[in-house]
Enzyme design. Structure first.
Site, PDB file in Angstrom:
ATOM      1  N   TYR A 138      -3.755   9.348   5.608  1.00 59.37           N
ATOM      2  CA  TYR A 138      -4.154   9.775   4.262  1.00 59.37           C
ATOM      3  C   TYR A 138      -4.236  11.297   4.147  1.00 59.37           C
ATOM      4  O   TYR A 138      -4.188  11.842   3.043  1.00 59.37           O
ATOM      5  CB  TYR A 138      -5.514   9.183   3.877  1.00 59.37           C
ATOM      6  CG  TYR A 138      -5.489   7.678   3.632  1.00 59.37           C
ATOM      7  CD1 TYR A 138      -4.303   6.974   3.550  1.00 59.37           C
ATOM      8  CD2 TYR A 138      -6.674   6.979   3.479  1.00 59.37           C
ATOM      9  CE1 TYR A 138      -4.286   5.611   3.327  1.00 59.37           C
ATOM     10  CE2 TYR A 138      -6.672   5.605   3.252  1.00 59.37           C
ATOM     11  CZ  TYR A 138      -5.469   4.928   3.178  1.00 59.37           C
ATOM     12  OH  TYR A 138      -5.463   3.576   2.964  1.00 59.37           O
ATOM     13  N   LYS A 189      -2.907  -0.341  16.548  1.00 59.70           N
ATOM     14  CA  LYS A 189      -1.544  -0.886  16.573  1.00 59.70           C
ATOM     15  C   LYS A 189      -0.857  -0.140  17.709  1.00 59.70           C
ATOM     16  O   LYS A 189       0.197   0.483  17.539  1.00 59.70           O
ATOM     17  CB  LYS A 189      -0.879  -0.651  15.201  1.00 59.70           C
ATOM     18  CG  LYS A 189       0.452  -1.351  15.002  1.00 59.70           C
ATOM     19  CD  LYS A 189       0.344  -2.837  14.771  1.00 59.70           C
ATOM     20  CE  LYS A 189       1.747  -3.437  14.651  1.00 59.70           C
ATOM     21  NZ  LYS A 189       1.738  -4.904  14.576  1.00 59.70           N
ATOM     22  N   ASP A 221      -2.831  -6.378  12.801  1.00 66.89           N
ATOM     23  CA  ASP A 221      -2.307  -7.564  12.118  1.00 66.89           C
ATOM     24  C   ASP A 221      -3.058  -8.816  12.569  1.00 66.89           C
ATOM     25  O   ASP A 221      -3.412  -9.678  11.759  1.00 66.89           O
ATOM     26  CB  ASP A 221      -0.789  -7.710  12.314  1.00 66.89           C
ATOM     27  CG  ASP A 221      -0.327  -7.408  13.733  1.00 66.89           C
ATOM     28  OD1 ASP A 221      -1.162  -6.981  14.566  1.00 66.89           O
ATOM     29  OD2 ASP A 221       0.869  -7.598  14.024  1.00 66.89           O
ATOM     30  N   ASP A 245      -9.564   0.906   5.593  1.00 68.29           N
ATOM     31  CA  ASP A 245      -9.537   0.732   4.141  1.00 68.29           C
ATOM     32  C   ASP A 245      -9.240  -0.731   3.818  1.00 68.29           C
ATOM     33  O   ASP A 245      -9.950  -1.398   3.056  1.00 68.29           O
ATOM     34  CB  ASP A 245      -8.456   1.657   3.558  1.00 68.29           C
ATOM     35  CG  ASP A 245      -8.431   1.673   2.042  1.00 68.29           C
ATOM     36  OD1 ASP A 245      -9.249   0.976   1.413  1.00 68.29           O
ATOM     37  OD2 ASP A 245      -7.588   2.392   1.482  1.00 68.29           O
ATOM     38  N   ASP A 249     -12.150  -3.939   2.929  1.00 66.45           N
ATOM     39  CA  ASP A 249     -12.060  -4.665   1.658  1.00 66.45           C
ATOM     40  C   ASP A 249     -11.871  -6.161   1.908  1.00 66.45           C
ATOM     41  O   ASP A 249     -12.469  -7.002   1.237  1.00 66.45           O
ATOM     42  CB  ASP A 249     -10.896  -4.141   0.797  1.00 66.45           C
ATOM     43  CG  ASP A 249     -11.279  -2.907  -0.015  1.00 66.45           C
ATOM     44  OD1 ASP A 249     -12.390  -2.383   0.205  1.00 66.45           O
ATOM     45  OD2 ASP A 249     -10.479  -2.474  -0.860  1.00 66.45           O
TER      46      ASP A 249
HETATM   47 MG    MG Z   1     -10.055   0.362  -0.498  1.00 66.87          MG
END
Ligand code: MG
Ligand code: NAI
Length: 354
Positions: A138, A189, A221, A245, A249
């Site tokens: 990000y 990963k 994953d 992130d 969620d």
């Molecule tokens: Mg989010």
């Protein structure tokens, strides 16, 4: 304890009012606390023309902890991006250098039916996801959209973590694991991405300082699958910004009750911003029907993580459990056979239970 209180927009002022009642009980009992309010987001734009005005900045910087309601709403959707309420949120997180995002996903047994998963899979779920918040793909440079040598357009980002960034989030995660069940799962990963292979190497190194904690590793994953298959196998999970992130969620939705989930974002000195995981819920704002428990539980996290007052945190959490056990429910978690209460009645009930 200097606490900056930022109600924000939508249901923000309503849920913050109830959380303040809890803080005021603690104050009356003798905890030395200074509560000061300031606007953030749309409320700040209305008053000062900026979503994170100087007066709020000053208060937030001087505070030991910040309690935030939520920001945003349809009234501000047509503003230029830099003036939007969400910018206020990004700005305060960046300004306070909050690099550790703590997102618990807890499902109280009384609310097991709220989940879309089978009650036996999720009832009693209690996991903590520690997400790194200021690095990773990000923020990595270079980034952009360009035309390559072959004349084709391409988009690119850089996944990057400095050793110091991984070490500091590792310490936060191991310390939380020490306070809980001494189990930490680092999500990466590493089979494909060097950045996360490096992440894993640092985690293993930091683990030497926490011999009591059992560190495991899982590919992201697989972690996404395991979270819906058997989420109760996890206790504390730590991961980078982008994986965190998505996984945080996903984990929050396992509980099905968005009005119940608190969160914390910490800096290196345990100063923190505490807020419910949900938004400003403009559809129910001003009706006194919002669920204030996520915000009240954010106060508990504040006591635990910024002020090291674990006993106080546990008391607040027990009070919440008691009102649920007594059958009190706001509209979002109501089901037949329970008693529907308003936002302020719920706050009063928690205060009584305290
Ligand atoms: Mg989010
Ligand atoms: P939201 O979380 O505000 O609402 C989603 C749904 O959950 C709505 O139906 C709402 O009524 C319900 N809900 C949320 N919190 C609740 C509570 N405490 N009690 C009962 N029901 C609750 O997400 P949405 O609708 O996507 O966003 C609304 C606004 O909030 C937008 O402006 C968005 O940008 C902003 N937002 C702000 C956040 C923050 O301040 N941290 C985070 C997410 C969204």
């Amino acid at each position: 304890m200097k606490i900056a209180v930022l109600p924000g927009d939508g249901i923000g002022p309503e849920i913050i009012r109830e959380a303040r009642k809890v803080l005021e009980v603690l104050q009356q009992e003798g905890l030395a606390m200074e509560l000061t309010e300031a606007p953030l987001g749309g409320a700040a734009y209305d008053q000062y023309g900026s979503p994170y005005p100087e007066a709020t900045q000053k208060l937030a910087r001087e505070a030991d902890a910040v309690l935030l309601g939520a920001v945003g709403g349809p009234a501000y959707d047509n503003l230029d991006r830099p003036l939007r309420p969400e910018r206020g949120l990004l700005a305060i997180r960046k300004d306070l250098q909050l690099f550790a995002n703590l997102r618990p996903a807890i499902l109280y047994p009384e609310l097991a039916n709220a989940s879309t998963l089978k009650p036996e899979v999720v009832s009693g779920l209690d996991i903590m996801i520690v997400r790194e918040l200021t690095g990773d793909i990000y923020f990595g440079q270079p980034r952009g959209i360009r035309t390559n040598e072959a004349g084709e357009r391409e988009g690119f980002n850089t996944m990057l973590y400095a050793e110091s960034e991984v070490r500091r989030i590792a310490h936060v995660a191991f310390n939380i694991a020490m306070k809980r069940n001494k189990k930490l799962c680092s999500v990466d990963k590493a089979n494909v991405l060097e950045t996360t292979e490096f992440w894993k190497e640092i985690m293993i190194d930091v683990a030497k300082e926490y011999p009591e904690v059992t560190l495991t590793h899982m590919y992201v994953d697989n972690a996404a699958m395991q979270l819906v298959r058997n989420p109760k196998q996890f206790d504390v999970m730590v991961t980078g910004n982008i994986f965190g992130d998505i996984l945080s969620d996903e984990a929050s939705m396992l509980t099905g009750s968005i009005g119940m989930l608190p969160s914390a974002s910490l800096d290196k000195n345990h100063k923190g911003l505490y807020e419910p995981s949900h938004g400003s819920a403009p559809d129910i704002a001003g009706k006194n029907i919002a669920n204030p428990l996520a915000t009240i539980l954010s106060v508990a996290m504040m006591m635990r993580y910024s002020f090291n007052l674990d006993a106080v945190a546990l008391r607040i959490e027990s009070a919440v459990k008691k009102v649920l056990a007594d059958g009190l429910r706001t509209a979002d978690i109501y089901e037949e056979g329970t008693r529907k209460v308003s936002c302020s009645e719920m706050g009063d009930a928690v205060v009584a239970a305290l």
